[in-house]
Design a protein around this motif. Structure first.
Motif, PDB file in Angstrom:
ATOM      1  N   LYS B  47       0.828  -1.211   0.000  1.00  0.00           N
ATOM      2  CA  LYS B  47       0.000   0.000   0.000  1.00  0.00           C
ATOM      3  C   LYS B  47       0.861   1.258   0.000  1.00  0.00           C
ATOM      4  N   SER B  48       1.779   1.325   0.977  1.00  0.00           N
ATOM      5  CA  SER B  48       2.616   2.526   1.082  1.00  0.00           C
ATOM      6  C   SER B  48       3.514   2.657  -0.131  1.00  0.00           C
ATOM      7  N   MET B  49       3.990   1.523  -0.654  1.00  0.00           N
ATOM      8  CA  MET B  49       4.865   1.563  -1.819  1.00  0.00           C
ATOM      9  C   MET B  49       4.098   2.106  -3.016  1.00  0.00           C
ATOM     10  N   THR B  50       2.795   1.776  -3.101  1.00  0.00           N
ATOM     11  CA  THR B  50       1.972   2.333  -4.171  1.00  0.00           C
ATOM     12  C   THR B  50       1.906   3.853  -4.042  1.00  0.00           C
ATOM     13  N   ALA B  51       1.692   4.315  -2.792  1.00  0.00           N
ATOM     14  CA  ALA B  51       1.582   5.760  -2.566  1.00  0.00           C
ATOM     15  C   ALA B  51       2.880   6.462  -2.950  1.00  0.00           C
ATOM     16  N   LEU B  52       4.015   5.898  -2.516  1.00  0.00           N
ATOM     17  CA  LEU B  52       5.303   6.516  -2.828  1.00  0.00           C
ATOM     18  C   LEU B  52       5.576   6.475  -4.331  1.00  0.00           C
ATOM     19  N   SER B  53       5.112   5.411  -4.993  1.00  0.00           N
ATOM     20  CA  SER B  53       5.291   5.321  -6.441  1.00  0.00           C
ATOM     21  C   SER B  53       4.553   6.460  -7.132  1.00  0.00           C
ATOM     22  N   LEU B  54       3.365   6.799  -6.623  1.00  0.00           N
ATOM     23  CA  LEU B  54       2.588   7.860  -7.256  1.00  0.00           C
ATOM     24  C   LEU B  54       3.342   9.182  -7.229  1.00  0.00           C
ATOM     25  N   LEU B  55       4.149   9.403  -6.176  1.00  0.00           N
ATOM     26  CA  LEU B  55       4.935  10.634  -6.085  1.00  0.00           C
ATOM     27  C   LEU B  55       6.330  10.444  -6.674  1.00  0.00           C
ATOM     28  N   ARG B  56       6.590   9.270  -7.188  1.00  0.00           N
ATOM     29  CA  ARG B  56       7.933   8.894  -7.672  1.00  0.00           C
ATOM     30  C   ARG B  56       8.970   9.072  -6.580  1.00  0.00           C
ATOM     31  N   LEU B  57       8.650   8.604  -5.393  1.00  0.00           N
ATOM     32  CA  LEU B  57       9.576   8.700  -4.266  1.00  0.00           C
ATOM     33  C   LEU B  57       9.914   7.316  -3.719  1.00  0.00           C
TER      34      LEU B  57
END
Lengths: 340, 330
Positions: B47-57
């Motif tokens: 879940k968190s990795m998806t969120a960070l992916s959205l910000l390219r972080l």
């Protein structure tokens, strides 16, 4: 431009930056509370350090002329510091004990020119004067060396911790290599290469002493980099240099202050060791001690020379260490928590 | 409602001894403007990795290996680094789970919000300060003038989370990613923060991607729910459908293990086992080893997508062999 002009400029610069620092500390609530806590804990030690610093500053303000015409011509055209002027014309012919009013030179009693609370050395120079002059050298060693070593350590440590990867490997290789060489040998070798001036001794000391703080800075940056406020800053669109400047370095500030104070006393002591090896800085307490070490075997014992230099060195180191301890108590978050 | 963000085939990988491992595996999702989409799953589901992916972080050494993320007509993955930095904070903002460590401890909270504002807008210090006080007031910080000069350690967890929200909302982003925004807070504070988020979402018309493992919070806020397991979507439907008619055995298991579903005196329900580590993820159904309705086919074949809309016009996507068989039989 002669050296003494440079020295005067440095004094002005130092006083100005002290003033700017004081204004900043007063405005920033965290730092002003820390400063107040520091003063509450160790007022005496701070006063002692301030005294040493004022003597050193007074010994760094030079100008030419304004000397009694009765004195020798060299003195009239030489740049003299405030401390030099205060002790003008106090030279005796040779040794005299503290508070003695008569000295014997070549078997004949001579009336002394002045009173010497710490006595005089073999050339008749007032020991109090020499000791006071040593303060400038000591603070110069500590100050200049830290001013080289700490930025160096921060640069490498923060870069290694923040960017990781190859940079980290490179910095770590450098650190490991440097710490694999015996410190004293490296020091001696560096001074041999650089020559025996104040600056080169400071440079050599800096090269051998930045490694420890570099490790600490790297580790701390490694920790900070993963903290959520750094992540949050990235998520807000803050650029990498801004993150280092605004988020990493301010959080290392307490470590910088603690390291600076603790490094300082160690460096002054190292210079004494170097003096003993014959590669110290002219006019330092270390050199006074080395030169006076023969004199304690004289009959009657000439103890005031080595005693005064030793006491001055001891006083500064003790006061700085007390302040350093208090700084750590005030700034280190771990000790803060225990108190709360 | 028009579409704000559409993600197709997002794959985020981390290198491992056996080659790259996809911690987010061909994920599809869409968020409409002003919509609250909840991303639900256990810890370690990506879940968190998806969120960070959205910000390219995505933290190194991880990287986004494939996919596209169309945000208001632009593919975020095609943007240059400075362009992406311009998106972060201004168009897409994020609040984190842990308010205790999400603020710089040595800078006053006011200065941090001012910094966030001045990052994306050429506002003067005074103007930014005035706006900061306004936002503080908006997010329900009492006595905002006095709080402006406070350091994070002088504020409670709830207040810190309000400051975080203020910072995230400073630029009025179109999309707010809230990664477990209330997990670290007291229950009473949780309710207040959720209320605040709902209010702000309504007033500012921003979309929220809410990441949570707590169906109670999802129930409070979400319009639509996406259930993730082991890096993949397993079920997607509207909130009411998920809560009343979840089809996927994993979603059902999650719902059943909510403490409020248990009867007094009885043992709480649980799903036995844990999420397998990414290196053990197979081509078959990744939930098979913990599933109560496991079939022979589950271990080897990827579960098909089943459209199981219970109501006309509603989309419920389920990825499950068992559900597929059920639908085929009916």
């Amino acid at each position: 431009m002669p050296d003494w002009w440079f020295s005067n400029a440095v004094v002005v610069g130092l006083l100005a930056s002290c003033g700017a620092l004081a204004v900043y500390v007063r405005r920033n609530r965290l730092w002003s509370e820390a400063a107040a806590g520091l003063w509450r804990r160790r007022p005496l030690a701070i006063l002692v350090v301030v005294f040493y610093a004022s003597v050193a500053l007074a010994d760094s303000i030079f100008w030419i002329g304004g000397v009694d015409a009765g004195d020798d011509v060299v003195k009239q055209h030489e740049a003299l510091s405030l401390v030099d002027r205060a002790f003008l014309g106090t030279s005796e012919a040779s040794y005299s004990a503290p508070f003695a009013d008569v000295e014997f030179y070549g078997g004949a009693p001579l009336q002394q020119q002045g009173l010497h609370p710490f006595g005089t050395d073999i050339l008749g120079r007032d020991v109090l004067y020499l000791v006071l002059k040593g303060a400038r050298v000591a603070l110069l060693i500590g100050g200049v060396t830290s001013a080289i070593a700490i930025p160096l350590a921060l640069l490498f440590g923060v870069a290694a911790g923040y960017f990781g990867g190859r940079i980290d490997d490179g910095v770590f290789f450098l650190i490991s290599t440097l710490s694999a060489i015996p410190g004293l040998l490296l020091l001696i070798a560096l001074i041999m290469v650089l020559g025996q001036s104040t600056l080169s001794v400071c440079l050599a000391l800096a090269v051998t002493s930045w490694v420890g703080f570099c490790r600490v800075a790297r580790g701390e940056t490694l920790k900070l980099r993963e903290l959520e406020f750094v992540q949050a800053a990235r998520a807000l669109g803050v650029s990498e240099p801004q993150i280092i400047l605004r988020h990493i370095l301010p959080n290392l500030a307490h470590l910088i202050v603690i390291t600076y104070v603790l490094l300082f006393s160690g460096l002054v002591l190292s210079e004494a060791v170097l003096s003993w090896l014959g590669i110290g800085i002219q006019g330092s307490w270390g050199q006074m001690i080395v030169q006076a070490s023969d004199e304690i075997s004289r009959e009657p014992v000439v103890w005031w020379n080595i005693g005064a230099a030793g006491a001055a060195l001891f006083g500064l180191i003790l006061a700085v260490n007390f302040v350093g301890d208090a700084v750590r108590d005030v700034l280190d978050p771990r000790t803060l928590r225990e108190e709360a | 409602m028009s579409e704000l963000l559409r993600v197709r085939g997002l794959t985020t990988t981390f290198p491992s001894e056996q080659g790259p491992v996809a911690v987010v595996d061909s994920l599809d999702l869409a968020i409409a403007e002003g919509e609250v989409l909840a991303l639900v799953g256990e810890s370690g589901c990506g879940k968190s990795m998806t969120a960070l992916s959205l910000l390219r972080l995505v933290p190194r050494p991880g990287r986004i290996a494939a996919g596209e993320m169309i945000f208001r007509g632009r593919d975020l993955l095609q943007l240059t680094v400075p362009e992406m930095r311009g998106i972060r904070g201004r168009d897409i903002a994020m609040i984190f789970q842990e308010p205790m460590t999400s603020l710089n401890p040595v800078v006053t909270v006011g200065a941090q919000v001012v910094e966030a504002i001045r990052l994306h807008e050429p506002a003067t210090k005074r103007e930014a300060r005035r706006r900061t006080v306004e936002i503080f007031e908006r997010v329900g910080i009492a006595d905002p003038e006095a709080r402006f000069a406070a350091y994070p350690f002088e504020l409670s967890g709830g207040l810190k989370q309000r400051v975080m929200i203020a910072m995230a909302l400073a630029m009025r982003p179109k999309l707010l990613i809230a990664d477990e925004p209330t997990t670290a807070l007291d229950v009473t504070i949780q309710a207040q923060i959720l209320e605040l988020l709902r209010e702000l979402q309504r007033d500012l018309g921003m979309a929220i991607l809410l990441i949570s493992h707590d169906f109670g919070i999802v129930n409070e806020l979400a319009d639509r729910v996406l259930v993730m397991y082991a890096g993949q979507v397993v079920e997607e439907a509207s909130r009411s459908t998920i809560l009343e008619q979840a089809r996927h055995p994993y979603t059902q298991g999650l719902l059943a293990s909510m403490p409020s579903m248990a009867r007094p005196g009885e043992r709480l329900n649980e799903i036995p086992g844990v999420v397998p580590p990414p290196s053990d993820w197979t081509a078959g159904c990744r939930f098979a080893s913990r599933c109560v309705r496991v079939l022979n086919v589950c271990a080897d074949e990827a579960p098909p997508e089943v459209a199981a809309g219970p109501r006309a016009g509603e989309i419920q996507r389920v990825f499950c062999h068992a559900v597929a068989r059920e639908v085929a039989d009916a």
